[in-house]
Motif scaffolding. Structure first.
Motif, PDB file in Angstrom:
ATOM      1  N   GLU A 115     -43.603   5.450 -30.391  1.00 55.36           N
ATOM      2  CA  GLU A 115     -44.024   6.726 -30.556  1.00 55.36           C
ATOM      3  C   GLU A 115     -43.683   7.410 -32.064  1.00 55.36           C
ATOM      4  OE1 GLU A 115     -42.084   8.910 -27.278  1.00 55.36           O
ATOM      5  OE2 GLU A 115     -43.122   7.654 -25.723  1.00 55.36           O
ATOM      6  N   SER A 116     -44.715   8.316 -32.208  1.00 57.17           N
ATOM      7  CA  SER A 116     -44.417   9.031 -33.672  1.00 57.17           C
ATOM      8  C   SER A 116     -43.852  10.460 -33.276  1.00 57.17           C
ATOM      9  CB  SER A 116     -45.739   9.183 -34.411  1.00 57.17           C
ATOM     10  OG  SER A 116     -46.895  10.048 -33.637  1.00 57.17           O
ATOM     11  N   GLY A 117     -43.406  11.079 -34.440  1.00 58.59           N
ATOM     12  CA  GLY A 117     -43.000  12.540 -34.558  1.00 58.59           C
ATOM     13  C   GLY A 117     -41.900  13.038 -33.556  1.00 58.59           C
ATOM     14  N   PRO A 118     -40.626  12.260 -33.726  1.00 58.90           N
ATOM     15  CA  PRO A 118     -40.234  11.514 -34.704  1.00 58.90           C
ATOM     16  C   PRO A 118     -40.411  10.110 -34.277  1.00 58.90           C
ATOM     17  CG  PRO A 118     -38.490  12.189 -33.459  1.00 58.90           C
ATOM     18  CD  PRO A 118     -39.352  12.954 -32.942  1.00 58.90           C
ATOM     19  N   PRO A 119     -40.524   8.858 -35.496  1.00 59.38           N
ATOM     20  CA  PRO A 119     -40.965   7.627 -35.244  1.00 59.38           C
ATOM     21  C   PRO A 119     -39.760   7.072 -33.996  1.00 59.38           C
ATOM     22  CG  PRO A 119     -40.881   7.846 -37.295  1.00 59.38           C
ATOM     23  CD  PRO A 119     -40.269   9.191 -36.879  1.00 59.38           C
ATOM     24  N   THR A 120     -40.163   6.776 -32.917  1.00 58.17           N
ATOM     25  CA  THR A 120     -39.290   6.261 -31.974  1.00 58.17           C
ATOM     26  C   THR A 120     -39.608   4.978 -30.927  1.00 58.17           C
ATOM     27  OG1 THR A 120     -38.589   8.709 -31.362  1.00 58.17           O
ATOM     28  CG2 THR A 120     -38.220   7.094 -29.547  1.00 58.17           C
ATOM     29  N   ILE A 121     -38.532   4.147 -30.850  1.00 61.33           N
ATOM     30  CA  ILE A 121     -38.959   2.784 -30.200  1.00 61.33           C
ATOM     31  C   ILE A 121     -38.340   2.789 -28.855  1.00 61.33           C
ATOM     32  CG2 ILE A 121     -38.514   0.419 -30.428  1.00 61.33           C
ATOM     33  CD1 ILE A 121     -38.569   0.401 -33.150  1.00 61.33           C
ATOM     34  N   LEU A 122     -39.043   2.651 -27.893  1.00 60.11           N
ATOM     35  CA  LEU A 122     -38.470   2.517 -26.374  1.00 60.11           C
ATOM     36  C   LEU A 122     -38.311   1.087 -26.078  1.00 60.11           C
ATOM     37  CD1 LEU A 122     -40.549   5.435 -24.787  1.00 60.11           C
ATOM     38  CD2 LEU A 122     -38.257   5.765 -26.035  1.00 60.11           C
ATOM     39  N   PHE A 123     -37.288   0.688 -25.500  1.00 62.00           N
ATOM     40  CA  PHE A 123     -37.078  -0.717 -25.323  1.00 62.00           C
ATOM     41  C   PHE A 123     -36.413  -0.965 -23.864  1.00 62.00           C
ATOM     42  CE2 PHE A 123     -34.969  -4.856 -24.901  1.00 62.00           C
ATOM     43  CZ  PHE A 123     -35.826  -5.763 -25.937  1.00 62.00           C
ATOM     44  N   GLU A 124     -37.228  -1.571 -23.029  1.00 60.03           N
ATOM     45  CA  GLU A 124     -36.686  -1.591 -21.662  1.00 60.03           C
ATOM     46  C   GLU A 124     -36.983  -3.013 -21.220  1.00 60.03           C
ATOM     47  OE1 GLU A 124     -37.578   1.288 -17.653  1.00 60.03           O
ATOM     48  OE2 GLU A 124     -38.500   1.541 -19.416  1.00 60.03           O
ATOM     49  N   ASP A 125     -36.211  -3.413 -20.338  1.00 62.91           N
ATOM     50  CA  ASP A 125     -36.444  -4.410 -19.453  1.00 62.91           C
ATOM     51  C   ASP A 125     -36.128  -4.209 -18.021  1.00 62.91           C
ATOM     52  OD1 ASP A 125     -33.634  -5.061 -18.755  1.00 62.91           O
ATOM     53  OD2 ASP A 125     -33.255  -6.042 -20.674  1.00 62.91           O
ATOM     54  N   ASN A 126     -36.705  -5.353 -17.202  1.00 60.23           N
ATOM     55  CA  ASN A 126     -36.271  -4.958 -15.676  1.00 60.23           C
ATOM     56  C   ASN A 126     -34.897  -5.862 -15.333  1.00 60.23           C
ATOM     57  OD1 ASN A 126     -37.594  -7.541 -16.024  1.00 60.23           O
ATOM     58  ND2 ASN A 126     -38.745  -7.274 -14.118  1.00 60.23           N
ATOM     59  N   GLY A 127     -34.212  -6.300 -16.077  1.00 63.96           N
ATOM     60  CA  GLY A 127     -32.950  -7.022 -15.835  1.00 63.96           C
ATOM     61  C   GLY A 127     -31.862  -6.167 -14.946  1.00 63.96           C
ATOM     62  N   ARG A 128     -30.598  -6.543 -15.068  1.00 61.88           N
ATOM     63  CA  ARG A 128     -29.792  -5.842 -14.125  1.00 61.88           C
ATOM     64  C   ARG A 128     -29.506  -4.444 -14.445  1.00 61.88           C
ATOM     65  NH1 ARG A 128     -24.026  -8.765 -14.553  1.00 61.88           N
ATOM     66  NH2 ARG A 128     -23.884  -7.312 -12.726  1.00 61.88           N
ATOM     67  N   GLY A 129     -29.768  -4.172 -16.022  1.00 61.62           N
ATOM     68  CA  GLY A 129     -29.484  -2.648 -16.260  1.00 61.62           C
ATOM     69  C   GLY A 129     -27.887  -2.421 -16.469  1.00 61.62           C
ATOM     70  N   VAL A 130     -27.617  -1.318 -16.881  1.00 66.62           N
ATOM     71  CA  VAL A 130     -26.173  -0.914 -17.192  1.00 66.62           C
ATOM     72  C   VAL A 130     -25.880   0.145 -16.423  1.00 66.62           C
ATOM     73  CG1 VAL A 130     -24.780   0.063 -18.942  1.00 66.62           C
ATOM     74  CG2 VAL A 130     -26.778  -1.573 -19.740  1.00 66.62           C
ATOM     75  N   ALA A 131     -24.506  -0.038 -15.789  1.00 71.63           N
ATOM     76  CA  ALA A 131     -24.085   1.316 -14.976  1.00 71.63           C
ATOM     77  C   ALA A 131     -24.060   2.673 -15.678  1.00 71.63           C
ATOM     78  CB  ALA A 131     -22.754   0.693 -14.654  1.00 71.63           C
ATOM     79  N   PRO A 132     -24.248   3.458 -15.316  1.00 75.49           N
ATOM     80  CA  PRO A 132     -24.145   4.841 -15.755  1.00 75.49           C
ATOM     81  C   PRO A 132     -22.650   5.142 -16.503  1.00 75.49           C
ATOM     82  CG  PRO A 132     -25.580   5.177 -13.811  1.00 75.49           C
ATOM     83  CD  PRO A 132     -24.824   3.958 -13.792  1.00 75.49           C
ATOM     84  N   ASP A 133     -21.788   4.717 -15.799  1.00 77.45           N
ATOM     85  CA  ASP A 133     -20.340   4.880 -16.553  1.00 77.45           C
ATOM     86  C   ASP A 133     -20.229   3.987 -17.915  1.00 77.45           C
ATOM     87  OD1 ASP A 133     -19.694   6.053 -14.207  1.00 77.45           O
ATOM     88  OD2 ASP A 133     -18.801   4.775 -13.126  1.00 77.45           O
ATOM     89  N   ASN A 134     -21.194   3.179 -17.999  1.00 75.91           N
ATOM     90  CA  ASN A 134     -20.894   2.281 -19.132  1.00 75.91           C
ATOM     91  C   ASN A 134     -21.999   2.668 -20.456  1.00 75.91           C
ATOM     92  OD1 ASN A 134     -18.701   0.675 -18.329  1.00 75.91           O
ATOM     93  ND2 ASN A 134     -20.179  -0.798 -17.245  1.00 75.91           N
ATOM     94  N   GLN A 135     -22.538   3.654 -20.087  1.00 77.96           N
ATOM     95  CA  GLN A 135     -23.697   4.306 -20.859  1.00 77.96           C
ATOM     96  C   GLN A 135     -23.308   4.375 -22.525  1.00 77.96           C
ATOM     97  OE1 GLN A 135     -25.261   8.159 -20.052  1.00 77.96           O
ATOM     98  NE2 GLN A 135     -27.173   7.757 -21.279  1.00 77.96           N
ATOM     99  N   GLU A 136     -21.912   4.884 -22.636  1.00 79.81           N
ATOM    100  CA  GLU A 136     -21.488   5.007 -23.832  1.00 79.81           C
ATOM    101  C   GLU A 136     -20.703   3.862 -24.286  1.00 79.81           C
ATOM    102  OE1 GLU A 136     -21.990   6.948 -26.882  1.00 79.81           O
ATOM    103  OE2 GLU A 136     -23.805   7.416 -25.646  1.00 79.81           O
ATOM    104  N   LYS A 137     -19.842   3.100 -23.468  1.00 78.82           N
ATOM    105  CA  LYS A 137     -18.908   2.288 -23.715  1.00 78.82           C
ATOM    106  C   LYS A 137     -19.637   0.984 -24.527  1.00 78.82           C
ATOM    107  CE  LYS A 137     -16.059   3.253 -19.764  1.00 78.82           C
ATOM    108  NZ  LYS A 137     -15.421   2.805 -18.501  1.00 78.82           N
ATOM    109  N   ILE A 138     -20.731   0.736 -23.861  1.00 75.49           N
ATOM    110  CA  ILE A 138     -21.486  -0.451 -24.619  1.00 75.49           C
ATOM    111  C   ILE A 138     -21.828  -0.405 -26.116  1.00 75.49           C
ATOM    112  CG2 ILE A 138     -22.643  -1.189 -22.446  1.00 75.49           C
ATOM    113  CD1 ILE A 138     -25.173   0.171 -23.469  1.00 75.49           C
TER     114      ILE A 138
END
Length: 233
Positions: A152-175
């Motif tokens: 996306e533009s304004g500002p330039p933004t890359i969204l990267f997503e997969d359908n794997g296991r995902g990350v637990a919300p508790d580890n959102q910043e820890k990773i």
């Protein structure tokens, strides 16, 4: 730090030699086109050419990561860089059965940034995705792994997503912390996302895990690389 610098120099030398060797090999294979080659061998040559093309693409991605080029700011098309990086992983995606969905703008989105650092961020996200998609595929035979990348533009933004296991919300910043890893002990390093975030912040941008919870897994799946508006050329 000295040891890491030595490794970096060695990687640059190896990448240079691989680039030269793969280009020469492709030229030799191209020279065989139209010649009287037995049909049985022709199939093997075509397979070899495809493999060498894949190697050549991977080495070209390494080039902006080299010691001489990784800190150089330049103007480049962000959408084109995403395509090149994904193309370089084409053979790997095929081996792992991963489907790629790209949602890129019709017109080039040019930015002024350190190309090697952006490549480094994308490479880390892809590497992590392949690992965790494999984990889920091993446990769920009917699972179909997917990676979706949009820009996306304004500002330039890359969204990267997969359908794997995902990350637990508790580890959102820890990773993003140095030496924190959820991989098995043989593969863990815990520096990839830490370095990737540092690269984003070097440009005045942000790399974070979006807090949108996937209803199927109850986890977080979407990484966001947001560059400041000022880098758009």
């Amino acid at each position: 730090m000295i040891e890491m610098a030595g490794v970096g120099l060695m990687v640059e030398v190896v990448a240079h030699e691989l680039a030269r060797a793969s280009e020469n090999a492709l030229k030799a294979l191209d020279a065989l086109k139209g010649t009287d080659v037995p049909e049985k061998l022709r199939g093997h040559f075509n397979t070899l050419r495809d493999e060498m093309t894949s190697v050549s693409k991977r080495v070209r991605v390494l080039d902006p990561l080299s010691i001489s080029g990784r800190q150089r700011t330049e103007i480049f098309a962000l959408d084109e860089l995403i395509r090149e990086t994904v193309d370089a992983h084409e053979a790997q995606f095929a081996r792992h059965g991963v489907s790629i969905k790209l949602d890129l703008p019709d017109r080039p989105l040019k930015v002024r940034a350190v190309k090697g650092m952006v490549v480094q961020i994308l490479e880390n996200l892809i590497s992590n995705s392949i690992y965790w998609l494999d984990i889920r595929a091993t446990r769920e035979p009917s699972f179909k792994p997917e990676i979706a990348i949009s820009l996306e533009s304004g500002p330039p933004t890359i969204l990267f997503e997969d359908n794997g296991r995902g990350v637990a919300p508790d580890n959102q910043e820890k990773i993003f912390k140095a030496f924190f890893s959820l991989r098995d002990t043989k593969r863990r390093r815990g520096l990839g996302l830490f370095i990737a975030r540092e690269a984003a912040e070097h440009h005045g941008g942000k790399l974070f895990l979006d807090d949108t919870v996937n209803p199927d897994t109850g986890r977080l799946h979407r990484f966001v690389l947001e560059l400041p508006t000022g880098v758009q050329a």
